[in-house]
Scaffold this motif. Sequence first.
Motif, PDB file in Angstrom:
ATOM      1  N   PHE A   1      40.932 116.697 -44.741  1.00 16.04           N
ATOM      2  CA  PHE A   1      39.891 117.722 -44.611  1.00 16.04           C
ATOM      3  C   PHE A   1      39.725 118.150 -43.147  1.00 16.04           C
ATOM      4  N   LEU A   2      39.633 117.170 -42.258  1.00 19.87           N
ATOM      5  CA  LEU A   2      39.407 117.515 -40.851  1.00 19.87           C
ATOM      6  C   LEU A   2      40.632 118.196 -40.246  1.00 19.87           C
ATOM      7  N   SER A   3      41.810 117.799 -40.698  1.00 21.71           N
ATOM      8  CA  SER A   3      43.025 118.441 -40.185  1.00 21.71           C
ATOM      9  C   SER A   3      43.073 119.902 -40.615  1.00 21.71           C
TER      10      SER A   3
ATOM     11  N   GLY B   1      39.250 130.797 -33.542  1.00 23.03           N
ATOM     12  CA  GLY B   1      38.861 130.752 -32.128  1.00 23.03           C
ATOM     13  C   GLY B   1      37.739 129.770 -31.838  1.00 23.03           C
ATOM     14  N   ALA B   2      37.592 128.765 -32.718  1.00 17.56           N
ATOM     15  CA  ALA B   2      36.561 127.745 -32.513  1.00 17.56           C
ATOM     16  C   ALA B   2      37.225 126.453 -32.082  1.00 17.56           C
ATOM     17  N   ARG B   3      36.657 125.774 -31.081  1.00 17.34           N
ATOM     18  CA  ARG B   3      37.243 124.474 -30.741  1.00 17.34           C
ATOM     19  C   ARG B   3      36.331 123.317 -31.139  1.00 17.34           C
ATOM     20  N   HIS B   4      35.143 123.637 -31.600  1.00 17.21           N
ATOM     21  CA  HIS B   4      34.225 122.573 -32.028  1.00 17.21           C
ATOM     22  C   HIS B   4      34.271 122.397 -33.547  1.00 17.21           C
ATOM     23  N   LEU B   5      34.416 121.142 -33.960  1.00 11.53           N
ATOM     24  CA  LEU B   5      34.370 120.794 -35.379  1.00 11.53           C
ATOM     25  C   LEU B   5      33.168 119.890 -35.585  1.00 11.53           C
ATOM     26  N   VAL B   6      32.422 120.122 -36.657  1.00 14.37           N
ATOM     27  CA  VAL B   6      31.251 119.294 -36.931  1.00 14.37           C
ATOM     28  C   VAL B   6      31.398 118.684 -38.320  1.00 14.37           C
ATOM     29  N   THR B   7      31.219 117.369 -38.399  1.00 10.75           N
ATOM     30  CA  THR B   7      31.304 116.702 -39.703  1.00 10.75           C
ATOM     31  C   THR B   7      30.178 115.674 -39.851  1.00 10.75           C
ATOM     32  N   GLY B   8      29.711 115.526 -41.080  1.00 10.04           N
ATOM     33  CA  GLY B   8      28.565 114.650 -41.336  1.00 10.04           C
ATOM     34  C   GLY B   8      28.935 113.213 -41.635  1.00 10.04           C
ATOM     35  N   VAL B   9      30.134 112.785 -41.247  1.00  9.63           N
ATOM     36  CA  VAL B   9      30.507 111.395 -41.520  1.00  9.63           C
ATOM     37  C   VAL B   9      29.574 110.442 -40.781  1.00  9.63           C
ATOM     38  N   CYS B  10      29.463 109.238 -41.330  1.00 10.37           N
ATOM     39  CA  CYS B  10      28.454 108.309 -40.846  1.00 10.37           C
ATOM     40  C   CYS B  10      28.914 106.879 -41.088  1.00 10.37           C
ATOM     41  N   GLU B  11      28.786 106.069 -40.064  1.00  6.99           N
ATOM     42  CA  GLU B  11      29.237 104.677 -40.161  1.00  6.99           C
ATOM     43  C   GLU B  11      28.113 103.745 -40.616  1.00  6.99           C
ATOM     44  N   THR B  12      26.877 104.253 -40.584  1.00  4.13           N
ATOM     45  CA  THR B  12      25.714 103.379 -40.706  1.00  4.13           C
ATOM     46  C   THR B  12      25.427 102.898 -42.121  1.00  4.13           C
ATOM     47  N   ASP B  13      25.692 103.759 -43.109  1.00  2.15           N
ATOM     48  CA  ASP B  13      25.261 103.402 -44.459  1.00  2.15           C
ATOM     49  C   ASP B  13      26.251 102.504 -45.201  1.00  2.15           C
ATOM     50  N   PHE B  14      27.252 102.029 -44.489  1.00  2.00           N
ATOM     51  CA  PHE B  14      28.171 101.034 -45.034  1.00  2.00           C
ATOM     52  C   PHE B  14      28.837 101.476 -46.332  1.00  2.00           C
ATOM     53  N   SER B  15      29.195 102.762 -46.397  1.00  2.00           N
ATOM     54  CA  SER B  15      29.923 103.227 -47.574  1.00  2.00           C
ATOM     55  C   SER B  15      31.264 102.515 -47.641  1.00  2.00           C
TER      56      SER B  15
ATOM     57  N   LYS C   1      37.557 109.482 -33.406  1.00  2.00           N
ATOM     58  CA  LYS C   1      38.033 109.607 -32.018  1.00  2.00           C
ATOM     59  C   LYS C   1      39.561 109.660 -31.973  1.00  2.00           C
ATOM     60  N   SER C   2      40.177 108.828 -32.802  1.00  2.00           N
ATOM     61  CA  SER C   2      41.634 108.812 -32.868  1.00  2.00           C
ATOM     62  C   SER C   2      42.171 110.151 -33.375  1.00  2.00           C
ATOM     63  N   LEU C   3      41.549 110.676 -34.426  1.00  2.00           N
ATOM     64  CA  LEU C   3      42.000 111.955 -34.990  1.00  2.00           C
ATOM     65  C   LEU C   3      41.793 113.083 -33.986  1.00  2.00           C
ATOM     66  N   ASN C   4      40.710 113.021 -33.239  1.00  2.00           N
ATOM     67  CA  ASN C   4      40.433 114.060 -32.235  1.00  2.00           C
ATOM     68  C   ASN C   4      41.607 114.163 -31.244  1.00  2.00           C
ATOM     69  N   VAL C   5      42.054 113.012 -30.770  1.00  3.59           N
ATOM     70  CA  VAL C   5      43.193 112.980 -29.843  1.00  3.59           C
ATOM     71  C   VAL C   5      44.443 113.539 -30.536  1.00  3.59           C
TER      72      VAL C   5
ATOM     73  N   PHE D   1      40.167 120.521 -29.076  1.00  8.16           N
ATOM     74  CA  PHE D   1      39.106 120.349 -30.072  1.00  8.16           C
ATOM     75  C   PHE D   1      38.094 119.312 -29.601  1.00  8.16           C
ATOM     76  N   VAL D   2      36.839 119.495 -30.030  1.00  5.65           N
ATOM     77  CA  VAL D   2      35.841 118.439 -29.887  1.00  5.65           C
ATOM     78  C   VAL D   2      35.242 118.215 -31.269  1.00  5.65           C
ATOM     79  N   ILE D   3      35.413 117.012 -31.806  1.00  6.63           N
ATOM     80  CA  ILE D   3      34.816 116.707 -33.116  1.00  6.63           C
ATOM     81  C   ILE D   3      33.428 116.118 -32.884  1.00  6.63           C
TER      82      ILE D   3
END
Length: 220
Positions: free
Chosen positions: A101-103, A113-127, A138-142, A152-154
Amino acid sequence: MKKEKAVVVFSGGQDSTTCLFWALKQFAEVEAVTFDYNQRHRLEIEVASSIAEELGIPHTVLDMSLLNQLAPNALTRSDIVIEHKEGELPSTFVDGRNLLFLSFAAVLAKQKGARHLVTGVCETDFSGYPDCRDIFIKSLNVTLNLAMDYQFVIHTPLMWLNKAETWKLADELGALEFVRMKTLTCYNGVIADGCGECPACKLRKRGLEQYMAEKKGAIG
Ligand code: ZN
């Protein structure tokens, strides 16, 4: 970032709708992208489209049905039960979903012409989804930057928030009622407060109750 443009990965649920409002505050231009992977509830696509329309946000729906061909799961097949056994990935997990999806969102963003990507992923709720973790993003951003030679900036505004804090953020963005009444998070396809029974509804409801109690405590 006020002059720049962002693409928000948008499902019409609580988290990504909160991200959409967050992006509208941060960026001069915002677009949304939704992935059609034969979700069990077609309503999800309709909800996403109508929210984008109401907010006046250009919206692209991309066909990702091949994802379901590769990995049928509880979100797309009604004969697979939604469950989460201790120590296992939930049956709603789809291998590679956020990676893909992010790719695709990044390819679209560059075209727009956008370099910013915004996603609602979350590490906190232990899905337990490995591709919702901060280290993966961070790895995918690189990787994306190298793959497309583009800066890009995710952004992951919800990464370290629990559900109560996500409701708080929506409230701070002036969008609490909007998010509460117009989004679809429920696995059984019930808009707003949902069926109340599925894991997504329980998580959402518990978070809202916690936030409302904290807010009341702070005021009273
Ligand atoms: Zn539900």
